[in-house]
Design an enzyme around this catalytic site. Structure first.
Site, PDB file in Angstrom:
ATOM      1  N   HIS A  93      44.163 -24.109 -15.653  1.00 53.00           N
ATOM      2  CA  HIS A  93      45.544 -24.385 -16.071  1.00 53.00           C
ATOM      3  C   HIS A  93      46.262 -23.103 -16.470  1.00 53.00           C
ATOM      4  O   HIS A  93      45.655 -22.163 -16.978  1.00 53.00           O
ATOM      5  CB  HIS A  93      45.603 -25.449 -17.176  1.00 53.00           C
ATOM      6  CG  HIS A  93      44.971 -25.080 -18.491  1.00 53.00           C
ATOM      7  ND1 HIS A  93      45.638 -24.390 -19.475  1.00 53.00           N
ATOM      8  CD2 HIS A  93      43.740 -25.336 -18.981  1.00 53.00           C
ATOM      9  CE1 HIS A  93      44.842 -24.248 -20.524  1.00 53.00           C
ATOM     10  NE2 HIS A  93      43.677 -24.795 -20.248  1.00 53.00           N
ATOM     11  N   ASP A  95      49.133 -23.036 -18.459  1.00 56.12           N
ATOM     12  CA  ASP A  95      49.814 -23.032 -19.754  1.00 56.12           C
ATOM     13  C   ASP A  95      48.873 -22.591 -20.879  1.00 56.12           C
ATOM     14  O   ASP A  95      47.651 -22.647 -20.743  1.00 56.12           O
ATOM     15  CB  ASP A  95      50.424 -24.415 -20.072  1.00 56.12           C
ATOM     16  CG  ASP A  95      49.387 -25.538 -20.091  1.00 56.12           C
ATOM     17  OD1 ASP A  95      48.447 -25.499 -19.273  1.00 56.12           O
ATOM     18  OD2 ASP A  95      49.507 -26.446 -20.940  1.00 56.12           O
ATOM     19  N   ASP A 126      41.359 -19.315 -22.745  1.00 55.56           N
ATOM     20  CA  ASP A 126      41.875 -20.644 -22.400  1.00 55.56           C
ATOM     21  C   ASP A 126      43.216 -20.512 -21.695  1.00 55.56           C
ATOM     22  O   ASP A 126      44.236 -20.458 -22.354  1.00 55.56           O
ATOM     23  CB  ASP A 126      42.009 -21.468 -23.694  1.00 55.56           C
ATOM     24  CG  ASP A 126      42.460 -22.883 -23.442  1.00 55.56           C
ATOM     25  OD1 ASP A 126      42.407 -23.326 -22.295  1.00 55.56           O
ATOM     26  OD2 ASP A 126      42.891 -23.525 -24.413  1.00 55.56           O
ATOM     27  N   GLU A 160      48.395 -28.585 -19.264  1.00 45.14           N
ATOM     28  CA  GLU A 160      47.096 -29.076 -19.749  1.00 45.14           C
ATOM     29  C   GLU A 160      47.099 -29.233 -21.263  1.00 45.14           C
ATOM     30  O   GLU A 160      46.474 -30.136 -21.807  1.00 45.14           O
ATOM     31  CB  GLU A 160      45.974 -28.115 -19.327  1.00 45.14           C
ATOM     32  CG  GLU A 160      44.569 -28.659 -19.565  1.00 45.14           C
ATOM     33  CD  GLU A 160      44.030 -28.413 -20.969  1.00 45.14           C
ATOM     34  OE1 GLU A 160      43.105 -29.118 -21.390  1.00 45.14           O
ATOM     35  OE2 GLU A 160      44.566 -27.511 -21.667  1.00 45.14           O
ATOM     36  N   GLU A 161      47.815 -28.338 -21.939  1.00 46.03           N
ATOM     37  CA  GLU A 161      47.758 -28.321 -23.410  1.00 46.03           C
ATOM     38  C   GLU A 161      48.554 -29.465 -24.043  1.00 46.03           C
ATOM     39  O   GLU A 161      48.413 -29.731 -25.230  1.00 46.03           O
ATOM     40  CB  GLU A 161      48.262 -26.982 -23.947  1.00 46.03           C
ATOM     41  CG  GLU A 161      47.451 -25.773 -23.469  1.00 46.03           C
ATOM     42  CD  GLU A 161      46.015 -25.743 -24.006  1.00 46.03           C
ATOM     43  OE1 GLU A 161      45.661 -26.635 -24.794  1.00 46.03           O
ATOM     44  OE2 GLU A 161      45.269 -24.833 -23.619  1.00 46.03           O
ATOM     45  N   ASP A 189      36.918 -24.942 -18.097  1.00 45.85           N
ATOM     46  CA  ASP A 189      37.798 -24.950 -19.266  1.00 45.85           C
ATOM     47  C   ASP A 189      37.094 -25.401 -20.544  1.00 45.85           C
ATOM     48  O   ASP A 189      37.745 -25.717 -21.529  1.00 45.85           O
ATOM     49  CB  ASP A 189      39.006 -25.858 -18.986  1.00 45.85           C
ATOM     50  CG  ASP A 189      40.143 -25.625 -19.968  1.00 45.85           C
ATOM     51  OD1 ASP A 189      40.192 -24.535 -20.575  1.00 45.85           O
ATOM     52  OD2 ASP A 189      40.967 -26.536 -20.152  1.00 45.85           O
ATOM     53  N   HIS A 383      42.684 -21.171 -28.746  1.00 50.17           N
ATOM     54  CA  HIS A 383      43.651 -21.674 -29.746  1.00 50.17           C
ATOM     55  C   HIS A 383      43.587 -20.918 -31.073  1.00 50.17           C
ATOM     56  O   HIS A 383      44.350 -21.210 -31.985  1.00 50.17           O
ATOM     57  CB  HIS A 383      43.474 -23.182 -30.007  1.00 50.17           C
ATOM     58  CG  HIS A 383      43.741 -24.030 -28.793  1.00 50.17           C
ATOM     59  ND1 HIS A 383      44.314 -25.264 -28.853  1.00 50.17           N
ATOM     60  CD2 HIS A 383      43.512 -23.809 -27.476  1.00 50.17           C
ATOM     61  CE1 HIS A 383      44.411 -25.783 -27.630  1.00 50.17           C
ATOM     62  NE2 HIS A 383      43.932 -24.909 -26.783  1.00 50.17           N
TER      63      HIS A 383
END
Ligand SMILES: [Zn+2]
Length: 411
Positions: A93, A95, A126, A160-161, A189, A383
């Site tokens: 992903h 984003d 990520d 995705e987030e 992921d 994150h």
């Protein structure tokens, strides 16, 4: 061919840093995270894929009025193989999540910092690690003179987030035909630092909010009120009985049982000498696929009724989030068997198929009956402030992908 790919990839440190530097400098935040979407990053990837000489590129834009461009970009790129009827897909992903408190970062989140084997910046793990690994495989394939045994596909998805409605979910709803039944699918992921976890199953997720209504009064005269905190505390303890009622074990998972944990507690009264009249808390449930979430909810209802009757309170509860798990990918399926063999070959470790408590985008595929694995070798800094990833791990991940691409299905 496999050796050629792996040796090309092993010299990829500088290229990896270059790609990561470019990607980190293009923040791709969804509108729910205060951003303008992934368009700029997707345009960078589009130019890159074209410059690599890849001809089979498809844009699958998901309309979205919440971003200036009016769409969220999804990109599929395929390098044809000798057997063009089968594709090994790597789905990553584009984003990212916001950097959070800037004070906690030791270097600017959108500027790549390299320190030995580690690179720092928002998104480097990520999901740039998996994304860049797939690009390195593609460059290795294209640097050679022969096509891979099967197609190599890269799918770059948006959103995705923030739940994937404009990302993989959209792609599967509108372009299910992208995936053939015999395709092999990897989502890099999620994973452990030793790379031994090949994720094939996920628990259902149920987040519940409980509100316990009593009657507020002065703490010196408890008989004039109803203490909501005492009732809420009792309810929290009685909800532990869910562990015994839904005690099925599945050794694929760690822990092997469903979990039911009280987590967040909202503030009630600000002072010590008041008996609270309202307490609000939350429970996070991760439930094995053997149980229907309706059964859990019926048990919760019953438990709440017991506490209400015993304490003279009113108990309300609601679902904050609910994700019903998809059937597991069989540990015997070709993608799982190839992954296990590839990780063993590259890392020399003992990988195994496993289930996790969280939910990933794999559920969208599994719900449609498409087998897939989630795997990567991750330090687990996604994150967080000072998100970082290992160059060595990324190169090894790319080599594992190269192995999967070139392998015959283990007999
Ligand atoms: Zn991710």
């Amino acid at each position: 061919m496999r050796e050629a790919l792996c040796s090309f990839i092993s010299g990829g440190r500088d290229r990896l840093i270059e790609l990561q530097r470019d990607l980190v400098a293009i923040p791709a935040l969804g509108p729910l995270n205060g951003g303008q979407g992934e368009r700029e990053k997707a345009e960078y990837l589009l130019l890159l894929l074209r410059s690599m000489g890849i001809r089979q590129i498809e844009e699958i834009p998901a309309p979205d009025d919440a971003v200036p461009s009016g769409f969220r970009p999804n990109l599929a790129a395929v390098i044809p193989g000798r057997d063009a009827s089968r594709t090994f897909w790597v789905i990553s992903h584009t984003d990212i999540v916001p950097p959070g408190d800037a004070e906690l970062w030791t270097s600017p989140p959108y500027e790549l910092r390299v320190d030995g084997d580690l690179i720092y910046g928002r998104g480097v793990e990520d999901n740039h690690q998996g994304l860049v690994a797939s690009l390195l495989v593609a460059e290795a394939v294209l640097a050679g003179s022969e096509p891979p045994p099967i197609n190599f596909g890269m799918l770059f998805v948006a959103d995705e987030e923030t739940a994937s409605a404009k990302g993989l979910d959209y792609v599967l709803t509108h372009r299910r035909d992208l995936f053939a039944p015999q395709d092999l699918i990897l989502i890099p992921d999620f994973g452990t630092a030793d790379g031994e976890m090949v994720e094939v199953a996920e628990k259902s997720l149920l987040w519940l909010k409980f509100s316990v209504f009593g009657k507020q009064c002065h703490a010196s005269t408890p008989q004039k009120g109803v203490n909501s905190l005492v009732a809420a505390s009792d309810l929290i303890l009685r909800l532990r009985s869910l562990y015994a009622r839904f005690d099925h074990q599945d050794p694929l998972f760690f822990p092997p049982t469903s979990t039911f944990e009280a987590t967040k507690k909202e503030a009630n009264v600000p002072n010590v000498n008041t008996i609270p009249g309202l307490d609000v808390f939350y429970v996070d449930c991760r439930v094995l696929v053997q149980y229907d979430l309706d059964e859990i909810q019926a048990a919760v209802d019953e438990t709440c009724a017991g506490v209400a009757a015993d304490h003279g309170v009113r108990v309300e509860w609601e679902i904050v989030q609910e994700v019903r798990s998809a059937p597991a990918t069989s540990p015997d399926s070709p993608i799982v068997q190839r992954m296990l063999a590839a990780v063993r070959a590259v890392h020399g470790t003992n990988p195994r198929p496993m289930g996790i408590g969280g939910g990933t985008v794999a559920s969208f595929l599994r719900r449609q009956g498409i087998p897939c694995v989630v795997w990567s070798t991750l330090l687990g800094t996604a994150h967080q402030p000072n998100e970082h990833s290992s160059i060595r791990n990324t190169l090894a991940d790319a080599q594992v992908m190269a192995h999967v691409l070139c392998m015959n299905d283990p007999a």
